[in-house]
Enzyme design. Structure first.
Site, PDB file in Angstrom:
ATOM      1  N   PHE A   1      43.947 -29.791  38.651  1.00  0.00           N
ATOM      2  CA  PHE A   1      43.424 -29.252  37.398  1.00  0.00           C
ATOM      3  C   PHE A   1      42.129 -29.916  36.961  1.00  0.00           C
ATOM      4  CE2 PHE A   1      45.542 -32.945  35.670  1.00  0.00           C
ATOM      5  CZ  PHE A   1      44.885 -33.239  34.484  1.00  0.00           C
ATOM      6  N   LYS A   2      41.834 -31.099  37.480  1.00  0.00           N
ATOM      7  CA  LYS A   2      40.622 -31.805  37.088  1.00  0.00           C
ATOM      8  C   LYS A   2      39.354 -31.010  37.420  1.00  0.00           C
ATOM      9  CE  LYS A   2      43.380 -35.248  36.132  1.00  0.00           C
ATOM     10  NZ  LYS A   2      43.348 -36.596  36.646  1.00  0.00           N
ATOM     11  N   ASP A   3      39.465 -30.064  38.356  1.00  0.00           N
ATOM     12  CA  ASP A   3      38.298 -29.273  38.742  1.00  0.00           C
ATOM     13  C   ASP A   3      37.738 -28.463  37.579  1.00  0.00           C
ATOM     14  OD1 ASP A   3      38.165 -30.033  41.456  1.00  0.00           O
ATOM     15  OD2 ASP A   3      39.713 -28.585  42.001  1.00  0.00           O
TER      16      ASP A   3
ATOM     17  N   THR B   1      41.473 -37.333  39.619  1.00  0.00           N
ATOM     18  CA  THR B   1      40.159 -37.381  38.968  1.00  0.00           C
ATOM     19  C   THR B   1      39.082 -37.855  39.930  1.00  0.00           C
ATOM     20  OG1 THR B   1      40.962 -37.664  36.706  1.00  0.00           O
ATOM     21  CG2 THR B   1      38.802 -38.572  37.199  1.00  0.00           C
TER      22      THR B   1
END
Length: 486
Positions: free
Chosen positions: A107-109, A142
């Site tokens: 999800f960090k993208d 991350t």
């Protein structure tokens, strides 16, 4: 809109300054001076890039709206395979918001593909030409997302620090094989909190800042302590709600609960911002693994970081000091002096206790729960066997907690934060299969067992050469920062 420090309201900056600087000089985090109120119903009808540009524009008021739209359209296009907001039904009133279809499968993208564009534009807005040195502490995801987003960006150097032995092998290889002339990766002896504390100390060291300034270098961060990391994550709460409305699952105005696997408290805090902006979010359910410091806090009001640390199958949540909780405390207490005192107690004593009225205010929006290692494995198997849904270990934590927190008649959206193929050995073992020691063999076995295909970017790691293998102590992070030249 201006932003001020959680620990000193007199330190006010623009959004460009907040993103370029990352952390306030005295160690506080930047927060917006107000929660902009939006027409949430209208926002929920927009496509993802347009929605993102609109929401970002509410906070980044010194950015050109046309730039924000171009940046969002470029970010949430091919890099996400045309699927930036996949909301998958799992069972009755239970959904998985799949946030792992980006280039690094986490999800960090969503933030770290956009954030480099925001940083470059911030420097342009401010007329700055110095080199930006980005220091990133990571518990796994991350680091790779930041490296992928910032590699070969002109005027930027990035160094990532991860806990040795504290990530999955796939996560480690994603970082160790990263391409780019401006990237560096270091394993840090200890756990994530050791790495994060080391990075924060560098940011707080005025002598380091002065010595770097002599070389025309300024520090910044890509962790969620940077507002530029947090603001893009608000968007997918609106996107998920909009999909439920358009799919006829709810009427606008109905409450929807979100269950978020939580480590550093940034992802779930983005949901709090969405709620305060006017999205009909019901409860935000904080799901922890065995390192359940947040669960204890949300139940008792006492935050205790001095406790046993566990390495789990959900390593991105193996965190004892959740940085973004400071932002929530700021919003709820309304007192910089109180927040500064609590953070000082945490630093000096390893714990703090909030006032009863503060805890009560937090509990109005947040619920919580945690999952043991055995429960995580059981959840992976149950979701696959009962619903045909394959999830990773972090998402399984959230599914387990969601089942215990779901309210009758209220849809529950679980934020699915990583591809199951990032943790193939753990997922395979949870399904009752023999898990090979080698992660790539486990990846292939998981494909065979489930009929699913591993993301190409993960499978390709097997052929990539490792570039980074340096191991350092946390105290050496400062030396790394000082080694950079203009």
């Amino acid at each position: 809109m201006q932003f001020f420090s959680t620990r000193d309201y007199s330190r006010k900056v623009t959004s460009s300054e907040a993103i370029a600087q990352g952390l306030s000089g005295e160690g506080g985090l930047f927060v917006p001076e107000t929660f902009p109120q939006v027409d949430a119903q209208e926002l929920c009808t927009l496509d993802y890039p347009t929605m993102a540009a609109s929401i970002l524009g509410q906070y980044l008021t010194d950015y050109d709206p046309a730039f924000l739209l171009r940046a969002a359209e470029k970010t949430y296009g091919p890099a996400f395979g045309g699927k930036p907001d996949v909301l998958a039904p799992v069972s009755d009133s239970l959904y998985a918001l799949e946030l792992w279809h980006g280039p690094t499968c986490a999800f960090k993208d969503y933030a770290l593909q956009l954030m480099p564009k925001l940083l470059v534009e911030a420097k342009r807005n401010l007329g700055r030409t110095e080199k930006t040195l980005i220091l990133v502490a990571t518990s796994g995801d991350t680091g790779k997302a930041a490296l992928d987003g910032y590699h070969d960006i002109p005027g930027v150097e990035i160094a990532v620090f991860y806990p040795t032995g504290g990530t999955s092998e796939i996560q480690r290889l994603q970082m160790a094989t990263q391409e780019g002339e401006n990237v560096a990766v270091y394993a840090v002896r200890g756990n994530f909190d050791d790495a994060q504390t080391g990075v924060k100390r560098v940011f707080a060291d005025k002598e380091i800042a002065a010595r770097l300034a002599e070389r025309n270098i300024r520090l910044s961060s890509a962790n969620s302590i940077n507002w530029g990391r947090l603001v893009p994550q608000i968007v997918y709460y609106f996107a998920a709600y909009g999909q439920l409305v358009r799919g006829g699952k709810i009427h606008f105005g109905d409450e929807v609960d979100f269950c978020v696997p939580t480590g550093n408290f940034g992802d779930i805090l983005a949901g709090y911002y969405a709620k305060r902006m006017g999205l009909p979010v019901g409860r935000l359910v904080c799901a922890s693994n065995k390192n359940n410091v947040l669960t204890d806090f949300l139940e008792t009001g006492t935050y205790t970081a001095k406790r046993e640390f566990y390495k789990t199958s959900s390593p991105s949540m193996d965190i004892l000091v959740s940085s973004n909780l400071e932002r929530l405390l700021c919003h709820v207490t309304g007192s910089d002096a109180e927040v500064a005192s609590l953070m000082r107690q945490l630093s000096e004593q390893g714990s703090y206790t909030v006032r009863p009225e503060t805890l009560a205010a937090i509990q109005e929006s947040f619920a919580c729960g945690w999952a043991s290692e055995e429960e995580v494995a059981a959840e992976i198997r149950a979701r696959y066997e009962q619903n045909g849904y394959l999830c990773d270990t972090h998402t399984a934590v959230a599914f387990h907690v969601a089942a215990r927190q779901q309210r009758a008649g209220v849809p529950m959206v679980v934020l699915s934060t990583a591809s199951p193929f990032k943790f193939p050995r753990s997922v395979l073992a949870a399904l009752g299969q023999e898990a090979p020691e080698n992660d790539f063999e486990a990846m292939q076995a998981l494909e065979q067992a489930t009929g699913r295909t591993a993301p190409a970017s993960l499978a390709a790691l097997r052929q990539k050469a490792e570039r980074f293998n340096t191991v350092i102590d946390p105290a050496e992070i400062a030396q790394v920062a000082l080694s950079y030249q203009q």
